[in-house]
Design an enzyme around this catalytic site. Structure first.
Site, short mmCIF file in Angstrom:
data_model
loop_
_atom_site.label_atom_id
_atom_site.label_comp_id
_atom_site.label_asym_id
_atom_site.label_seq_id
_atom_site.Cartn_x
_atom_site.Cartn_y
_atom_site.Cartn_z
N LYS A 38 18.04 25.65 -66.10
CA LYS A 38 16.41 25.41 -65.79
C LYS A 38 15.17 24.85 -66.93
O LYS A 38 14.46 24.72 -65.52
CB LYS A 38 16.43 27.27 -66.45
CG LYS A 38 17.71 28.53 -66.05
CD LYS A 38 17.76 29.32 -66.26
CE LYS A 38 17.57 29.39 -68.45
NZ LYS A 38 19.65 29.55 -68.50
N ARG A 184 22.35 20.95 -80.10
CA ARG A 184 21.32 22.35 -80.77
C ARG A 184 22.56 23.09 -81.11
O ARG A 184 23.35 23.01 -80.84
CB ARG A 184 21.17 22.98 -79.82
CG ARG A 184 19.59 22.32 -78.64
CD ARG A 184 18.86 23.44 -77.54
NE ARG A 184 19.34 25.07 -77.33
CZ ARG A 184 19.47 25.68 -76.40
NH1 ARG A 184 18.29 24.91 -75.42
NH2 ARG A 184 19.86 26.65 -76.29
P1 ADP Z 1 20.09 29.18 -72.93
O1 ADP Z 1 19.54 29.63 -71.66
O2 ADP Z 1 20.41 27.28 -72.71
O3 ADP Z 1 20.56 29.74 -73.59
P2 ADP Z 1 18.06 28.83 -74.35
O4 ADP Z 1 16.17 28.07 -74.71
O5 ADP Z 1 16.39 29.72 -73.17
O6 ADP Z 1 18.84 28.68 -74.31
O7 ADP Z 1 17.61 30.24 -75.41
C1 ADP Z 1 18.03 30.11 -76.42
C2 ADP Z 1 18.21 31.27 -77.75
O8 ADP Z 1 17.20 31.29 -77.84
C3 ADP Z 1 19.39 32.47 -77.06
O9 ADP Z 1 21.08 32.34 -76.89
C4 ADP Z 1 18.65 33.43 -77.23
O10 ADP Z 1 18.80 33.75 -78.51
C5 ADP Z 1 17.19 33.37 -77.03
N1 ADP Z 1 16.70 33.91 -76.07
C6 ADP Z 1 15.30 32.41 -75.08
N2 ADP Z 1 15.16 34.10 -74.28
C7 ADP Z 1 15.49 35.34 -74.90
C8 ADP Z 1 15.14 36.47 -74.19
N3 ADP Z 1 14.58 36.20 -73.55
N4 ADP Z 1 15.59 37.28 -74.43
C9 ADP Z 1 16.19 37.40 -75.66
N5 ADP Z 1 16.40 36.03 -76.53
C10 ADP Z 1 15.94 34.83 -75.56
#
Ligand code: ADP
Length: 239
Positions: A38, A184
């Site tokens: 994404k 990460r």
């Molecule tokens: P990925 O899509 O690769 O899991 P992200 O960088 O989008 O990684 O998200 C990392 C972490 O941040 C998630 O595992 C969650 O804990 C938190 N997070 C991100 N976006 C949200 C959201 N919209 N609602 C709740 N938690 C979120």
């Protein structure tokens, strides 16, 4: 800004209200499991359409790095691959979307992740007279495991690499700025399973919500980033 042909076609239809400062605003929502690519696609859309990427993961990581109160509360959820509660997430997102650079639109990466967030986003955008384009990147689970475990990120410019599929030119360092790449904490194998489970349980209902409303644009995420980008561009054109 000179609009590409795809852009010119993408613009109309997104704006339903009369707010002058939102004229021509574009909102694209990128959905897909963790590791589906994404953020890479969000960056491309951001460049092509000159709109910012709003990555909720990056917003949260920024709070954690700055050791803010919200960051300290969000950190334990993130480390263990669970969703950060809406009471923490939504104010951070709303604050970011109120910044002037979002007036022309934005690409959302990582939000919504639950049915409640999808509904809340619809409410927020409706007030601004906007309807998002919702893209779902489909990737088979077996491949996601390899994508996630192989992912490395530049801590300075956030560029994303994959040791199996998209390695940097020089092993272990960012092509753009030479910074040593990092993994990460939530890309460790023991956390990946939990993140995929969370996606199935929490995010699938949000996808079903858009699907029921026939607002979902399916894109095959299991191909090169260039091909994914081309398919996204073709899907953003009207039928
Ligand atoms: P990925 O899509 O690769 O899991 P992200 O960088 O989008 O990684 O998200 C990392 C972490 O941040 C998630 O595992 C969650 O804990 C938190 N997070 C991100 N976006 C949200 C959201 N919209 N609602 C709740 N938690 C979120």
């Amino acid at each position: 800004m000179t609009a590409s042909p795809a852009l010119t076609i993408l613009g109309p239809g997104l704006l339903r209200g009369n707010e002058k400062d939102l004229s021509g605003a574009r909102v694209v929502v990128l959905l897909g499991p963790p590791g589906a690519g994404k953020s890479v696609q969000a960056r491309r859309l951001s460049n092509d359409y000159s709109i910012p990427v709003i990555s909720t993961g990056d917003l949260l990581r920024d709070h954690v790095t700055r050791d803010t109160k919200l960051g300290r509360l969000a950190d334990p959820y993130m480390k263990t691959g669970r969703l950060v509660p809406d009471s923490l997430m939504n104010p951070i997102l709303e604050e970011r979307l109120s910044q002037p650079d979002c007036r022309r639109g934005f690409v959302l990466d990582g939000y919504p992740r639950t049915l409640a967030q999808a509904e809340s986003l619809d409410g927020l955008l409706k007030k601004k007279g906007l309807t998002p384009h919702v893209i779902l990147l489909d990737v088979p689970t077996e491949r996601l495991l390899k994508l996630l475990a192989g992912r490395r990120v530049c801590p300075r410019c956030q560029r994303v690499y994959n040791i199996h599929y998209q390695p940097p030119k020089k092993e272990g360092v960012c092509d753009a700025d030479g910074t040593p790449l990092v993994q990460r904490p939530d890309d460790r194998e023991e956390v990946i399973g939990r993140r995929l489970e969370t996606y199935q349980k929490e995010t699938q209902p949000a996808i079903d919500y858009y699907s029921r409303q026939e607002r979902l644009l399916h894109v095959n995420g299991d191909q090169t980033p260039e091909k994914v980008a081309a398919e996204i561009a073709s899907k953003l054109l009207p039928p």
